[in-house]
Enzyme design. Structure first.
Site, mmCIF file in Angstrom:
data_model
loop_
_atom_site.group_PDB
_atom_site.id
_atom_site.type_symbol
_atom_site.label_atom_id
_atom_site.label_comp_id
_atom_site.label_asym_id
_atom_site.label_seq_id
_atom_site.Cartn_x
_atom_site.Cartn_y
_atom_site.Cartn_z
ATOM 1 N N TYR B 67 0.703 -1.221 -0.122
ATOM 2 C CA TYR B 67 -0.010 -0.529 0.285
ATOM 3 C C TYR B 67 1.015 1.279 -0.203
ATOM 4 C CZ TYR B 67 -4.795 -1.835 0.955
ATOM 5 O OH TYR B 67 -6.207 -2.270 1.135
ATOM 6 N N ARG B 77 3.225 10.833 -9.063
ATOM 7 C CA ARG B 77 2.270 11.176 -9.797
ATOM 8 C C ARG B 77 1.295 12.612 -9.899
ATOM 9 N NH1 ARG B 77 -2.174 9.981 -13.847
ATOM 10 N NH2 ARG B 77 -2.526 12.024 -14.451
ATOM 11 N N ASP B 81 0.712 16.471 -11.254
ATOM 12 C CA ASP B 81 -0.049 17.604 -12.197
ATOM 13 C C ASP B 81 -0.519 18.490 -11.274
ATOM 14 O OD1 ASP B 81 -0.681 15.371 -13.692
ATOM 15 O OD2 ASP B 81 -2.250 14.331 -11.880
ATOM 16 N N MET B 85 0.102 22.414 -12.750
ATOM 17 C CA MET B 85 -1.036 23.522 -13.072
ATOM 18 C C MET B 85 -0.063 24.745 -11.820
ATOM 19 S SD MET B 85 -3.942 21.849 -11.034
ATOM 20 C CE MET B 85 -3.247 21.114 -10.302
ATOM 21 N N PHE B 108 -6.711 19.400 -13.031
ATOM 22 C CA PHE B 108 -6.925 19.357 -11.874
ATOM 23 C C PHE B 108 -7.557 18.631 -11.059
ATOM 24 C CE2 PHE B 108 -9.431 22.625 -13.499
ATOM 25 C CZ PHE B 108 -10.490 22.344 -13.759
ATOM 26 N N ASN B 129 -2.408 -1.111 8.152
ATOM 27 C CA ASN B 129 -2.390 -2.559 8.322
ATOM 28 C C ASN B 129 -0.900 -3.117 8.704
ATOM 29 O OD1 ASN B 129 -3.104 -4.427 6.267
ATOM 30 N ND2 ASN B 129 -4.381 -3.011 4.936
ATOM 31 N N ASP B 140 -2.007 -11.833 13.350
ATOM 32 C CA ASP B 140 -3.194 -11.303 12.430
ATOM 33 C C ASP B 140 -3.905 -10.170 12.083
ATOM 34 O OD1 ASP B 140 -2.772 -11.247 9.088
ATOM 35 O OD2 ASP B 140 -2.608 -13.534 9.417
ATOM 36 N N ASN B 147 -8.092 -8.362 3.271
ATOM 37 C CA ASN B 147 -6.975 -7.774 3.148
ATOM 38 C C ASN B 147 -6.550 -7.512 1.871
ATOM 39 O OD1 ASN B 147 -5.983 -5.746 4.568
ATOM 40 N ND2 ASN B 147 -4.202 -6.749 5.880
ATOM 41 N N SER B 150 -8.788 -6.261 -0.779
ATOM 42 C CA SER B 150 -8.947 -4.342 -0.767
ATOM 43 C C SER B 150 -7.891 -4.151 -0.755
ATOM 44 C CB SER B 150 -8.679 -4.642 1.404
ATOM 45 O OG SER B 150 -10.319 -4.923 2.098
ATOM 46 N N THR B 154 -8.073 -1.560 -4.584
ATOM 47 C CA THR B 154 -7.727 0.140 -4.431
ATOM 48 C C THR B 154 -6.369 0.088 -5.665
ATOM 49 O OG1 THR B 154 -7.387 -0.771 -2.033
ATOM 50 C CG2 THR B 154 -6.219 1.661 -2.950
ATOM 51 N N THR B 206 -11.340 0.062 -0.404
ATOM 52 C CA THR B 206 -11.700 0.548 1.059
ATOM 53 C C THR B 206 -12.642 0.001 2.360
ATOM 54 O OG1 THR B 206 -10.719 2.591 0.089
ATOM 55 C CG2 THR B 206 -11.575 2.748 2.424
ATOM 56 N N THR B 209 -11.650 -2.869 4.033
ATOM 57 C CA THR B 209 -10.527 -2.319 4.352
ATOM 58 C C THR B 209 -11.254 -1.528 6.497
ATOM 59 O OG1 THR B 209 -9.578 -1.548 3.219
ATOM 60 C CG2 THR B 209 -8.135 -0.735 5.945
ATOM 61 N N THR B 216 -10.892 -6.920 13.797
ATOM 62 C CA THR B 216 -9.269 -6.875 14.172
ATOM 63 C C THR B 216 -8.749 -5.580 15.821
ATOM 64 O OG1 THR B 216 -8.709 -7.099 11.819
ATOM 65 C CG2 THR B 216 -7.062 -6.498 13.463
ATOM 66 N N HIS B 289 -17.453 14.658 3.455
ATOM 67 C CA HIS B 289 -16.560 15.558 5.384
ATOM 68 C C HIS B 289 -16.164 14.392 6.177
ATOM 69 C CE1 HIS B 289 -15.323 18.595 6.975
ATOM 70 N NE2 HIS B 289 -15.923 18.028 7.900
ATOM 71 N N GLU B 291 -14.707 11.675 5.123
ATOM 72 C CA GLU B 291 -13.430 11.197 4.708
ATOM 73 C C GLU B 291 -12.592 12.007 5.304
ATOM 74 O OE1 GLU B 291 -12.160 9.065 2.625
ATOM 75 O OE2 GLU B 291 -10.367 9.742 1.321
ATOM 76 N N TYR B 293 -11.554 13.504 8.118
ATOM 77 C CA TYR B 293 -11.581 12.789 8.968
ATOM 78 C C TYR B 293 -10.672 11.422 9.289
ATOM 79 C CZ TYR B 293 -13.207 17.003 10.925
ATOM 80 O OH TYR B 293 -13.438 18.217 11.172
ATOM 81 N N SER B 304 0.624 11.510 17.984
ATOM 82 C CA SER B 304 0.465 11.224 19.084
ATOM 83 C C SER B 304 1.295 10.256 19.818
ATOM 84 C CB SER B 304 -1.123 10.334 20.278
ATOM 85 O OG SER B 304 -1.688 11.981 19.193
ATOM 86 N N SER B 320 -8.559 12.277 27.371
ATOM 87 C CA SER B 320 -8.657 13.802 26.467
ATOM 88 C C SER B 320 -8.437 13.570 25.105
ATOM 89 C CB SER B 320 -8.537 14.966 26.761
ATOM 90 O OG SER B 320 -7.064 15.175 27.080
ATOM 91 N N THR B 364 -10.456 19.301 18.506
ATOM 92 C CA THR B 364 -8.767 19.248 17.323
ATOM 93 C C THR B 364 -7.844 20.285 18.454
ATOM 94 O OG1 THR B 364 -10.530 19.227 15.789
ATOM 95 C CG2 THR B 364 -8.528 19.710 15.159
ATOM 96 N N LYS B 367 -6.665 18.188 20.707
ATOM 97 C CA LYS B 367 -5.559 17.262 20.760
ATOM 98 C C LYS B 367 -3.936 18.306 20.266
ATOM 99 C CE LYS B 367 -8.125 14.031 18.609
ATOM 100 N NZ LYS B 367 -7.337 12.922 17.337
ATOM 101 N N HIS B 424 -7.049 26.345 2.019
ATOM 102 C CA HIS B 424 -7.415 26.211 3.451
ATOM 103 C C HIS B 424 -7.364 24.492 3.248
ATOM 104 C CE1 HIS B 424 -10.234 24.817 6.919
ATOM 105 N NE2 HIS B 424 -11.177 24.444 6.255
ATOM 106 N N PHE B 425 -7.579 24.074 2.502
ATOM 107 C CA PHE B 425 -7.654 22.473 2.795
ATOM 108 C C PHE B 425 -7.026 21.998 1.935
ATOM 109 C CE2 PHE B 425 -9.628 22.918 -1.462
ATOM 110 C CZ PHE B 425 -8.526 21.389 -2.597
ATOM 111 N N HIS B 426 -5.644 22.856 1.682
ATOM 112 C CA HIS B 426 -4.340 22.119 1.402
ATOM 113 C C HIS B 426 -3.138 22.287 2.603
ATOM 114 C CE1 HIS B 426 -5.402 21.740 -3.158
ATOM 115 N NE2 HIS B 426 -4.023 21.008 -2.571
#
Lengths: 196, 651
Positions: B67, B77, B81, B85, B108, B129, B140, B147, B150, B154, B206, B209, B216, B289, B291, B293, B304, B320, B364, B367, B424-426
């Site tokens: 994986y 790859r 791209d 851009m 894009f 995994n 295992d 597994n 899966s 992918t 997925t 998985t 497991t 959304h 996804e 997380y 952590s 916590s 968040t 954390k 923001h999302f990057h």
């Protein structure tokens, strides 16, 4: 050693059962979203026919009866197998389940084919797209279940005493009841409001 | 386009990329790399090793490594791209740039699709995994054969993605594939179909998985490992797996309905005959959304682990952190509408989703404080994984703050679809998710291969990535506030131009970061004698994976460890005691199986057939999948009994 091996087998089966419940939960979400889409799309007739113009109560009753009866027969199949009764009885109930399921599918396909030939195919409107997809997804599940039953019948005859095969039958029974519950949803959300 | 034929569907000579030199180069590189790999394996005579050691292996560690390799290939790859851009936008002020608009749109679209589905997802799944069974003291995963399925599904999706560069064109509809533009009326051709089938097939993998890891983690933990003694990475994997099981059906439904619209002429999302395009946005983001997380929670788990190990301290605020993770997982299902505030829902609906979104910042934030308090008065070692973790903490907080800004509907209206959102999302997924994966890769690499990765090149990679990220994306916040829409292939506003040049320079630094990662791998393999770790515990770790050898035996632990507290292994080291364990025993391990690779192949045929309307191929793919599953269910003796010590394999 044998003891250990038995507990290992049992824990493996219980893991498989747990995993299968998770799959069913995931599949329930899938159906839930298709149901939600159907509800959103149900006013979108686009000038085409609605359920009131298409649905046939007699056919629906027969379909529902077959599927509900198959839920009983698969439960009997599992019951006889789990209690160690004769393999012949188990296989008999499984074959009967498969026949009932196949009968359900035939009636469903006949109904859908009638709609298509009457100009009410899934391309006609948003409503019919959602209807065909919801009913079709359920039908595909039933078809997959039939393949599963066929495989298990063969495995029961080859390895009557295998605990793995019995545990698969337990999961198939779950799957089949699940499809029944989904059908009750289809029945009451898709058909019934149009027929009363 | 010609009429579809039965044999080849709508596939014909026009599908080959002779229409532009850029596309032709991409295709040649892709084909060249593929052929080069095949030639290399043949030349080295390693087909048998590859087949029995990797391709048919059911060992969760091997599958995890495959994986991660897939993810690293797709990272390259996707990055190509990205830099194309950035170059286009740096050049295309008041000009066409070097890419025609239609090609820019493909780039894009494939960038986003690859980075989310075929870089981030395989990377995080690979780490899960490799690590989770080791961390819970299991030999295992619950379903080793599933597994492998899966993974190969992918890989099939990734294969479709790669082949779209050679045969046909990719989607121009962005990574979200919004209708009505993505409907066949506005976007005929195979591009959107490539997008649909590659993500649907990998999405099924997925989902499997997710099921596998819930079972497991809940059923296969070592004796004594109660839920509140699980390492944080296991907790975050559990929460991410639950999200997978509940969220991925929404992706399957939305893409399947789009496929039905496009292929069979249905009317789910069309603008005529009673279609409802906004329903797609709802379905897609009900998956989309959570996804976010699914990608980021395991990264939080890695941070952590890393922060506790390299601060030489017990993780601060474990409880916590567990609750914060669970709360984030729960809330992630309640905020999907913030992706389309401008849809025109009522002010009250927008307000509710806006507030729910802001509330996520609270756990968040908890954390971030926990990680900082873990470092506080710790003896910190700045190894590369720790550098990425500290970098994450600094950069991620900026992204979090802009996220809270975007959660305010009126602000969102004015920044909607601008590069402010892109920045923001990057800002969330590069420092948040990717830095975590890279930290995890460097942290667990010695466990997988028995030698550490080179420190100097690791730190270089960190600095290039951190500075490159900042330079590439902070300017996009500015251009967004200056009103620049995302996804523009050319523009005429002189105010944006300098910022876009800066962003391109940032992308160049990130390129050096990727080169450094490659150099690190190369140098480390070359100097593996110097970097060898014979102890199995190179970082003075705290959790169970460090208590076994590096690399671990196929069954992970010769004797099952006994867990008495959260950091049992660390406590045993402190007390100078050996790790407590169960008596030696015999157990079953799965034999290799071809079922995974066959089902992956079947999935690929289904996808390729459905994309090109080669229906016999799609049917053959379905048949192969069904036959493999049935055949596997008839197989007996799929396991072998192992008694460590008898094999002479024990360390």
């Amino acid at each position: 050693m044998t003891m250990l091996s038995d507990t290992q087998t049992r824990s493996k089966e219980s893991e498989s059962d747990f995993g299968f419940w998770l799959y069913l939960m995931s599949d329930a979400i899938l159906f839930g979203l298709i149901f939600a889409t159907f509800v959103v799309m149900s006013p979108n007739l686009a000038g085409g026919p609605g359920g009131r113009d298409l649905f046939d109560l007699a056919n629906l009753t027969l379909q529902t009866g077959l599927l509900l009866a198959s839920s009983l027969t698969i439960a009997l199949a599992h019951h006889t197998a789990a209690n160690g009764r004769s393999i012949a009885a188990t296989v008999f109930w499984m074959v009967l389940t498969a026949l009932l399921g196949a009968g359900f599918l035939v009636l469903e396909l006949r109904e859908l084919a009638q709609f298509v030939s009457a100009g009410a195919g899934p391309q006609r409107s948003g409503y019919l797209s959602a209807f065909f997809t919801l009913v079709g997804t359920h039908g595909l599940h039933v078809a997959a279940g039939l393949i599963w039953i066929g495989t298990l019948i063969v495995q029961f005859m080859l390895r009557p005493a295998s605990p793995a095969v019995l545990s698969r039958l337990a999961r198939l029974t779950l799957f089949w009841h699940f499809l029944d519950i989904v059908w009750i949803g289809v029945f009451s959300l898709v058909y019934l409001p149009e027929l009363i | 386009m010609d009429e579809p034929t039965i044999l080849l569907g709508r596939l014909g000579m026009q599908a080959l990329p002779f229409y532009s030199w850029v596309a032709l180069c991409g295709a040649l590189v892709t084909v060249g790399c593929g052929l080069g790999f095949l030639a290399l394996v043949t030349w080295l005579g390693r087909w048998r090793d590859l087949w029995s050691g990797w391709l048919t292996s059911l060992d969760h560690k091997r599958i995890g490594i495959m994986y991660v390799i897939l993810a690293l290939i797709m990272l390259i790859r996707g990055f190509v791209d990205a830099i194309m851009m950035r170059l286009q936008q740096a050049l295309s002020y008041s000009s066409e740039g070097y890419l025609p608009p239609e090609h820019f749109e493909q780039i894009f679209s494939s960038h986003g699709t690859i980075m989310i589905f075929f870089m981030a997802m395989p990377f995080v799944t690979g780490l899960m995994n490799f690590v989770v069974p080791l961390q819970i003291g299991a030999r295992d995963v619950a379903f080793p054969a599933v597994n492998a399925i899966s993974f190969w599904l992918t890989a099939a999706g990734a294969g479709l993605m790669l082949i779209s560069l050679v045969i046909g064109k990719f989607s121009t509809a962005g990574w979200t594939g919004y209708p009505p533009y993505s409907e066949v009326r506005f976007t005929p051709g195979v591009g959107v179909d490539y997008w649909i089938w590659s993500i649907m097939i990998s999405g099924v993998g997925t989902t499997l998985t997710g099921i596998n890891f819930i079972v497991t983690i809940l059923r296969k933990r070592a004796p004594g490992m109660t839920l509140m003694r699980m390492p944080m990475f296991v907790w975050t994997t559990l929460c991410a797996s639950i999200l997978i099981v509940f969220a991925f059906p929404a992706l399957t439904v939305s893409t399947a309905m789009l496929a039905l619209d496009r292929t069979l002429g249905l009317h789910f999302f069309t603008i005529d005959s009673g279609g409802n395009a906004m329903n797609y946005m709802n379905l897609f983001w009900i998956w989309g959304h959570p996804e976010v997380y699914i990608l980021i929670l395991p990264a939080f788990g890695i941070f952590s682990e890393v922060v506790a190990t390299f601060s030489s301290k017990r993780l601060y605020g474990y409880t916590s952190l567990v609750y914060a993770t669970a709360v984030i997982a729960l809330l992630s299902f309640t905020v999907w509408l913030h992706h389309f505030f401008t849809m025109g829902a009522s002010a009250n609906v927008n307000a509710i989703f806006g507030i729910a979104t802001m509330i996520i910042a609270v756990p968040t934030g908890v954390k971030v404080f926990d990680w900082m308090f873990t470092m506080y008065r710790g003896r910190i070692r700045f190894e590369p994984p720790m550098a990425f973790t500290v970098g994450f903490m600094c950069l991620f907080v900026i992204g979090g703050m802009t996220g809270v800004l975007l959660a305010i509907p009126p602000i969102n209206y004015s920044t909607h679809n601008t590069t402010f959102l892109v920045a923001h999302f990057h800002n969330m997924v590069i420092p948040g998710a990717l830095f975590g994966y890279v930290a995890g890769y460097m942290y667990w690499f010695p466990k997988a291969f028995g030698f550490r990765l080179d420190r100097t090149w690791g730190l270089r990679a960190f600095w290039f990535w951190a500075v490159g990220f900042t330079l590439a994306f902070m300017p996009l916040y500015v251009t967004g506030l200056l009103g620049m829409p995302r996804r523009m292939s050319s523009y005429a506003n002189p105010a944006w131009h300098p910022w876009l040049i800066l962003a391109f320079l940032g992308a160049c630094l990130i390129f050096l970061g990727i080169v450094s990662l490659g150099m690190q791998l190369w140098v480390s393999i070359r100097d593996r004698a110097r970097l060898t770790d014979a102890t199995g515990d190179p970082w003075d770790g705290r959790t169970l994976e460090w208590s076994t050898s590096s690399p671990p035996p196929a069954w992970n632990f010769d004797t099952v460890p006994l867990v008495a507290e959260r950091d049992t292994f660390h406590a045993a080291k402190q007390a100078a005691q050996p790790m407590p364990h169960q008596p030696a025993d015999s157990f079953d391990m799965p034999k290799n199986s071809v079922s995974g690779i066959l089902i992956g192949l079947g999935g690929f045929w289904v996808g390729f057939g459905a994309i090109w309307y080669i229906w016999w191929l799609a049917a053959a793919g379905l048949g192969l999948i069904a036959a493999t599953m049935i055949g596997r269910s008839f197989a007996e003796h799929t396991e072998m009994r192992v008694t460590p010590g008898e094999t002479g394999d024990v360390t």
